[in-house]
Design an enzyme around this catalytic site. Structure first.
Site, PDB file in Angstrom:
ATOM      1  N   HIS A  45       0.128  -3.424  -7.633  1.00  0.00           N
ATOM      2  CA  HIS A  45       1.361  -3.122  -8.358  1.00  0.00           C
ATOM      3  C   HIS A  45       1.051  -2.245  -9.563  1.00  0.00           C
ATOM      4  O   HIS A  45      -0.101  -2.150  -9.991  1.00  0.00           O
ATOM      5  CB  HIS A  45       1.959  -4.394  -8.961  1.00  0.00           C
ATOM      6  CG  HIS A  45       2.264  -5.502  -8.032  1.00  0.00           C
ATOM      7  ND1 HIS A  45       3.525  -5.719  -7.544  1.00  0.00           N
ATOM      8  CD2 HIS A  45       1.481  -6.500  -7.538  1.00  0.00           C
ATOM      9  CE1 HIS A  45       3.515  -6.816  -6.785  1.00  0.00           C
ATOM     10  NE2 HIS A  45       2.294  -7.296  -6.756  1.00  0.00           N
ATOM     11  N   GLU A  95      -1.693  -6.200 -11.040  1.00  0.00           N
ATOM     12  CA  GLU A  95      -0.835  -5.219 -11.721  1.00  0.00           C
ATOM     13  C   GLU A  95      -1.706  -4.260 -12.520  1.00  0.00           C
ATOM     14  O   GLU A  95      -2.679  -4.685 -13.156  1.00  0.00           O
ATOM     15  CB  GLU A  95       0.093  -5.920 -12.734  1.00  0.00           C
ATOM     16  CG  GLU A  95       1.219  -6.712 -12.139  1.00  0.00           C
ATOM     17  CD  GLU A  95       2.493  -5.873 -11.932  1.00  0.00           C
ATOM     18  OE1 GLU A  95       2.444  -4.637 -12.154  1.00  0.00           O
ATOM     19  OE2 GLU A  95       3.509  -6.460 -11.539  1.00  0.00           O
ATOM     20  N   HIS A 103       2.864  -2.622  -3.356  1.00  0.00           N
ATOM     21  CA  HIS A 103       4.119  -3.372  -3.410  1.00  0.00           C
ATOM     22  C   HIS A 103       5.206  -2.579  -2.656  1.00  0.00           C
ATOM     23  O   HIS A 103       6.022  -3.158  -1.953  1.00  0.00           O
ATOM     24  CB  HIS A 103       4.518  -3.612  -4.868  1.00  0.00           C
ATOM     25  CG  HIS A 103       5.517  -4.706  -5.055  1.00  0.00           C
ATOM     26  ND1 HIS A 103       6.129  -4.954  -6.255  1.00  0.00           N
ATOM     27  CD2 HIS A 103       6.022  -5.614  -4.175  1.00  0.00           C
ATOM     28  CE1 HIS A 103       6.971  -5.979  -6.098  1.00  0.00           C
ATOM     29  NE2 HIS A 103       6.927  -6.392  -4.854  1.00  0.00           N
ATOM     30  N   ASP A 107       6.106   0.902  -6.722  1.00  0.00           N
ATOM     31  CA  ASP A 107       4.742   0.788  -7.269  1.00  0.00           C
ATOM     32  C   ASP A 107       3.696   0.468  -6.196  1.00  0.00           C
ATOM     33  O   ASP A 107       4.038  -0.128  -5.179  1.00  0.00           O
ATOM     34  CB  ASP A 107       4.714  -0.281  -8.385  1.00  0.00           C
ATOM     35  CG  ASP A 107       5.144  -1.676  -7.916  1.00  0.00           C
ATOM     36  OD1 ASP A 107       6.183  -1.796  -7.250  1.00  0.00           O
ATOM     37  OD2 ASP A 107       4.415  -2.649  -8.224  1.00  0.00           O
TER      38      ASP A 107
END
Ligand code: ZN
Length: 237
Positions: free
Chosen positions: A26, A88, A128, A138
């Site tokens: 992500h 992330e 994602h 993303d």
């Protein structure tokens, strides 16, 4: 590697029998510190955040199901949180401009550890946007998938393989890779984000981008069909 731990309560148990078999990547337009506050407000989480300077933060144990991916599908899996570890990366442009080398260095280190530990197949290292193509853009068109594949994170295609694939139907080819093609425009655009970023428009307004993930009338430009076939060949094996 040095990891800063700041656990959030937004996780639960992995359901009985669910083992980790995917790595979901992500990005978010915040520094790690700000992202933690945003996740807190939204009651979401992720196992890891890689900040702009490459520092690694951990928000949830890998043993737990962190709430990072939401409604999602990939290669027969539904709701990938139960099967995945989520990472992330901070990116002010939502992955539309180059990631910092320090971030990619940390991602290679961390990603390799996770992939080796759970024996995650290369075809299950996903964006994602791959698993939620109608909702998520993303980690973006600047995410260095090809370089990462060379470093052991995920896989890439060989254009010469296109000739080995007889199938020409876009939806069928996308399904062979693993996409949910219920919304074919969204799945085609997500494919381009990952494998043919030149086909994807840069959106300078990241707030606009998160609400307008794909052009609803998008169809794969024919010149990208060979790439789609080559990717399908790689993922089908
Ligand atoms: Zn995401």
């Amino acid at each position: 590697m040095k990891i800063i731990r700041e656990f959030l309560p937004y996780f639960d148990e992995r359901p009985n029998g669910a083992t980790v078999k995917a790595l979901v990547l992500h990005c978010s337009a915040h520094s790690a510190r700000d992202m933690i506050e945003v996740l807190r407000e939204r009651e979401l989480s992720s196992h890891y955040i890689i900040d702009l300077d490459g520092s690694v933060w951990q928000l949830a144990s890998e043993k737990k199901r962190a709430w990072h991916a939401g409604e999602s599908r990939w290669r027969g899996m539904h709701m990938l949180n139960q099967y995945s570890v989520g990472i992330e990366l901070s990116s002010a442009t939502l992955g539309q401009s180059a990631y910092h080398p320090a971030q990619i260095k940390s991602l290679i280190k961390l990603g390799r550890q996770i992939i080796r530990h759970y024996q995650i197949p290369a075809v299950n290292v996903v964006a994602h946007s791959d698993i939620a193509p109608t909702r998520k853009p993303d980690p973006g068109i600047a995410f260095p998938w090809e370089y990462l594949a060379y470093k052991g994170i995920g896989t890439w295609y060989n254009l010469a393989d296109a000739a080995k694939v007889a199938e020409n139907e876009v939806a069928v080819l996308l399904q062979k890779i693993g996409y949910d093609t219920t919304d074919l425009a969204a799945a085609s655009y997500a494919f381009c984000r990952h494998f043919a970023p030149a086909a994807v428009a840069v959106d300078d307004d990241v707030y606009h981008l998160v609400d307008n993930v794909y052009p609803v009338d998008f169809t794969l430009p024919p010149e990208y069909l060979p790439i789609l076939k080559a990717v399908a060949h790689r993922y089908e094996k």
